[in-house]
Design an enzyme around this catalytic site. Structure first.
Site, PDB file in Angstrom:
ATOM      1  N   LYS A  11       0.835  -1.207   0.000  1.00 52.09           N
ATOM      2  CA  LYS A  11       0.000   0.000   0.000  1.00 52.09           C
ATOM      3  C   LYS A  11       0.876   1.266   0.000  1.00 52.09           C
ATOM      4  O   LYS A  11       2.102   1.180   0.192  1.00 52.09           O
ATOM      5  CB  LYS A  11      -0.926  -0.034   1.216  1.00 52.09           C
ATOM      6  CG  LYS A  11      -1.949  -1.189   1.175  1.00 52.09           C
ATOM      7  CD  LYS A  11      -2.843  -1.172   2.404  1.00 52.09           C
ATOM      8  CE  LYS A  11      -3.884  -2.274   2.350  1.00 52.09           C
ATOM      9  NZ  LYS A  11      -4.764  -2.262   3.541  1.00 52.09           N
ATOM     10  N   TYR A  51     -12.346  -2.474  -3.160  1.00 50.95           N
ATOM     11  CA  TYR A  51     -12.857  -2.509  -1.792  1.00 50.95           C
ATOM     12  C   TYR A  51     -14.385  -2.487  -1.726  1.00 50.95           C
ATOM     13  O   TYR A  51     -14.947  -2.107  -0.695  1.00 50.95           O
ATOM     14  CB  TYR A  51     -12.271  -1.346  -0.990  1.00 50.95           C
ATOM     15  CG  TYR A  51     -10.830  -1.585  -0.557  1.00 50.95           C
ATOM     16  CD1 TYR A  51     -10.492  -2.682   0.238  1.00 50.95           C
ATOM     17  CD2 TYR A  51      -9.817  -0.709  -0.930  1.00 50.95           C
ATOM     18  CE1 TYR A  51      -9.175  -2.909   0.636  1.00 50.95           C
ATOM     19  CE2 TYR A  51      -8.491  -0.918  -0.525  1.00 50.95           C
ATOM     20  CZ  TYR A  51      -8.188  -2.030   0.263  1.00 50.95           C
ATOM     21  OH  TYR A  51      -6.884  -2.249   0.664  1.00 50.95           O
ATOM     22  N   ASN A 114      -1.784  -0.156   7.221  1.00 48.31           N
ATOM     23  CA  ASN A 114      -1.286  -1.491   7.571  1.00 48.31           C
ATOM     24  C   ASN A 114      -0.440  -2.122   6.472  1.00 48.31           C
ATOM     25  O   ASN A 114      -0.330  -3.341   6.372  1.00 48.31           O
ATOM     26  CB  ASN A 114      -2.435  -2.404   8.036  1.00 48.31           C
ATOM     27  CG  ASN A 114      -3.458  -2.636   6.965  1.00 48.31           C
ATOM     28  OD1 ASN A 114      -3.342  -2.113   5.856  1.00 48.31           O
ATOM     29  ND2 ASN A 114      -4.470  -3.439   7.268  1.00 48.31           N
ATOM     30  N   HIS A 117      -1.787  -5.447   1.363  1.00 51.53           N
ATOM     31  CA  HIS A 117      -3.047  -6.158   1.117  1.00 51.53           C
ATOM     32  C   HIS A 117      -2.711  -7.519   0.530  1.00 51.53           C
ATOM     33  O   HIS A 117      -1.783  -7.641  -0.265  1.00 51.53           O
ATOM     34  CB  HIS A 117      -3.925  -5.387   0.117  1.00 51.53           C
ATOM     35  CG  HIS A 117      -5.026  -6.247  -0.445  1.00 51.53           C
ATOM     36  ND1 HIS A 117      -6.228  -6.416   0.201  1.00 51.53           N
ATOM     37  CD2 HIS A 117      -5.090  -7.032  -1.556  1.00 51.53           C
ATOM     38  CE1 HIS A 117      -6.983  -7.266  -0.497  1.00 51.53           C
ATOM     39  NE2 HIS A 117      -6.317  -7.638  -1.570  1.00 51.53           N
ATOM     40  N   GLU A 128      -9.402 -10.430  -7.919  1.00 53.74           N
ATOM     41  CA  GLU A 128      -8.442  -9.322  -7.831  1.00 53.74           C
ATOM     42  C   GLU A 128      -7.368  -9.394  -8.924  1.00 53.74           C
ATOM     43  O   GLU A 128      -6.939  -8.364  -9.435  1.00 53.74           O
ATOM     44  CB  GLU A 128      -7.821  -9.307  -6.417  1.00 53.74           C
ATOM     45  CG  GLU A 128      -8.867  -8.923  -5.378  1.00 53.74           C
ATOM     46  CD  GLU A 128      -8.432  -9.126  -3.925  1.00 53.74           C
ATOM     47  OE1 GLU A 128      -7.280  -9.538  -3.685  1.00 53.74           O
ATOM     48  OE2 GLU A 128      -9.269  -8.876  -3.034  1.00 53.74           O
TER      49      GLU A 128
END
Ligand code: IDP
Length: 149
Positions: A11, A51, A114, A117, A128
């Protein structure tokens, strides 16, 4: 065990903090094979689609805004049980609860940032990889594969 492909993305916080090499290194050392990779700025529509399952959650807007704020490093990784193996290396969603030795446990502090992913199931991985890589990956053999079988 079945050979699987999974979608993994460093990310924006991970890219900005210079963690791409360290993270790729961990997956490679584990034995997972890199079969797709690109650094990219995420379009708004792609972020919202990725998302979509969180659309009604209170953090959705912030999540989309975070993921589109700066480039991400997207990957497709392949190997035995690649989906669950990648998730294990990543650690729990909340870095504060992630064990040391995991990517989030070693480098993260808050759930909002975080670092990484990874697809949570083979179904998500298929969705995805189609979404981010148009279903394309690079097929090749590695000499080391005989030592990982
Ligand atoms: P995962 O990334 O470990 O699969 P998910 O529950 O699918 O976790 O959530 C997707 C992402 O949404 C998380 O990685 C995190 O960035 C963000 N997120 C999840 N829960 C919260 C929250 O309570 N507050 C803020 N962001 C959250």
């Amino acid at each position: 065990m079945a050979v699987e492909k999974t979608f993994v993305m460093v990310k924006p916080d991970g890219v900005q903090r210079g963690l791409v090499g360290e993270i790729v290194n961990r997956f490679e050392k584990k034995g997972l094979k890199l079969v797709g990779a690109k650094l990219m700025q995420v379009p708004q529509a792609l972020a919202e689609e990725h998302y979509a399952e969180h659309k009604e959650r209170p953090f959705f807007k912030d999540l989309v805004s975070f993921i589109t704020s700066s480039p991400v490093f997207a990957m497709v990784l392949e190997g035995d049980s690649a989906v669950s193996v990648a998730r294990t290396l990543m650690g729990k969603t909340n870095p504060a609860e992630s064990a040391p030795g995991t990517i989030r446990g070693d480098f993260g502090l808050t759930i909002g940032m975080n670092i990484i992913h990874g697809s949570d199931s083979t179904e998500s991985a298929a969705r995805e990889i189609k979404l981010w890589f148009n279903d394309e990956s690079v097929a090749y053999d590695r000499a080391v594969d005989v030592w990982l079988a």
